[in-house]
Design an enzyme around this catalytic site. Structure first.
Site, PDB file in Angstrom:
ATOM      1  N   VAL A 128      32.395  43.763  31.989  1.00 29.73           N
ATOM      2  CA  VAL A 128      32.683  44.125  30.599  1.00 29.73           C
ATOM      3  C   VAL A 128      33.005  42.889  29.758  1.00 29.73           C
ATOM      4  O   VAL A 128      32.585  42.785  28.610  1.00 29.73           O
ATOM      5  CB  VAL A 128      33.845  45.147  30.551  1.00 29.73           C
ATOM      6  CG1 VAL A 128      34.340  45.332  29.125  1.00 29.73           C
ATOM      7  CG2 VAL A 128      33.396  46.484  31.127  1.00 29.73           C
ATOM      8  N   GLU A 129      33.747  41.951  30.341  1.00 30.15           N
ATOM      9  CA  GLU A 129      34.177  40.789  29.574  1.00 30.15           C
ATOM     10  C   GLU A 129      33.036  39.820  29.257  1.00 30.15           C
ATOM     11  O   GLU A 129      32.887  39.392  28.108  1.00 30.15           O
ATOM     12  CB  GLU A 129      35.297  40.045  30.317  1.00 30.15           C
ATOM     13  CG  GLU A 129      36.626  40.785  30.364  1.00 30.15           C
ATOM     14  CD  GLU A 129      37.287  40.886  28.996  1.00 30.15           C
ATOM     15  OE1 GLU A 129      36.877  40.160  28.064  1.00 30.15           O
ATOM     16  OE2 GLU A 129      38.215  41.707  28.853  1.00 30.15           O
ATOM     17  N   THR A 130      32.258  39.459  30.251  1.00 32.46           N
ATOM     18  CA  THR A 130      31.243  38.417  30.027  1.00 32.46           C
ATOM     19  C   THR A 130      29.894  38.699  30.682  1.00 32.46           C
ATOM     20  O   THR A 130      29.074  37.787  30.795  1.00 32.46           O
ATOM     21  CB  THR A 130      31.747  37.052  30.550  1.00 32.46           C
ATOM     22  OG1 THR A 130      32.020  37.162  31.963  1.00 32.46           O
ATOM     23  CG2 THR A 130      33.002  36.606  29.829  1.00 32.46           C
TER      24      THR A 130
END
Length: 333
Positions: A128-130
């Site tokens: 989700v983050e990167t």
């Protein structure tokens, strides 16, 4: 190894010497005349033991980024769940996650055993983050934090504190502040840690003597697991279960504060139950109920304290649900 340490020390010294001659080749700092800039410098000097010249050098060339304020005014969490989830639960992201899982299987296993955090959650956060490191952000972190800290209409003090932490970390790590890039909100590297969290929760998991969340996926895996463990992750305990609601007043059961769970027995009498009849929840289990909006209507989850721990990473309940579902799907492949 000795050469590496010598090189790093040389880089730090070069920054200090450059700061001493700052006035001879300084570039414009868009925030130098801001009313709160002097107070920011004094606080940074007192908190981190830096000199006035060091801070001026670290802020040399800082630019105001109006597009950062524009993005902050329309976060992804403002979308309904059925639209939000498509950003992350895509087949391409799942496939990338499967490849990442295979590449770092030993590290993921080690982190799960050491910290008690399931691989699915570590993978979910990275996805989700990167996108597993494929998109770590392209904003100069210093400039993004300065824009939010001096021009933002909310949480100004928080972003100024993160800017101070970035400056202190950059001197310790021997990197120029303008070389650090990340998200529009100032988050850095594979796990998108804010600068103040790097020294607090970062782990040198590859054992090379240096915490590098920008380039080392191994360090990122260990650091995420350490972060969640230190925020109260409960080993071998549930995260959440899909639920059905048979009552008529959902507002009465939806949690207003995830840090204040309710015994399941109380919620059960109000019409909430696991979707899967095989799932058995003890009446004394402390849980919450959350509601998300699908395109066909509301859906519900019964969540445990571990779900609340995920929200310390990002307060959005949609965020926590998306990464949990993404990681679970990746692990199942």
């Amino acid at each position: 190894m000795l050469k590496l340490h010598f090189y790093k020390k040389l880089k730090r010294l070069s920054l200090v010497f450059a700061a001493l001659s700052f006035s001879s080749f300084s570039q414009a700092n868009d925030f130098q005349t801001h009313p709160s800039y002097s107070a920011f410098k004094i606080k940074t000097m007192q908190q981190y033991g830096l000199s006035n010249e060091q801070i001026d050098w670290a802020m040399n060339g800082t630019r105001n980024l109006p597009n950062v304020l524009s993005i902050m005014s329309r976060p992804g969490e403002s979308k309904p769940w059925y639209s939000y989830k498509t950003n992350f639960l895509a087949e391409s992201t799942i496939q990338r996650g499967v490849r990442f899982k295979q590449q770092y299987a030993d590290t993921l296993n080690r982190a799960e055993q050491q910290f008690g955090v399931p691989q699915a959650i570590i993978l979910g956060i990275l996805g989700v983050e990167t996108g597993f490191g494929s998109n770590k952000g392209s904003f100069i972190t210093r400039d993004a934090l300065a824009t939010l800290g001096f021009n933002g209409d909310r949480r100004n003090e928080y972003f100024q504190d993160e800017l101070s932490a970035l400056i202190a970390w950059s001197y310790k790590d021997g990197v120029p502040t303008n070389s650090v890039v990340g998200s529009y909100a100032g988050a850095i590297g594979y796990p998108q840690f804010m600068p103040s969290n790097i020294p607090k929760f970062g782990v040198d998991y590859d054992g090379n003597g240096h915490i590098d969340l920008r380039n080392s996926a191994v360090d990122a895996i260990g650091s995420i697991a350490n972060y969640l463990a230190q925020h109260g992750w409960q080993r071998n305990q549930p995260i959440a279960f899909p639920a059905r609601y048979a009552g008529s007043n959902p507002d009465a059961i939806i949690a207003k504060d995830l840090t204040q769970p309710t015994p399941y027995g109380v919620l059960k009498t109000q019409g909430i139950s696991p979707m899967n009849p095989i799932v058995k929840i003890d009446d004394l289990d402390l849980v919450n109920v959350i509601q998300l909006q699908e395109n066909y209507g509301p859906i519900y989850y019964i969540t445990y304290p571990n779900f609340q721990v995920i929200t310390t990473y990002n307060r959005s309940r949609m965020y926590a649900t998306a990464l949990w579902l993404l990681g679970t799907e990746i692990v199942s492949r």
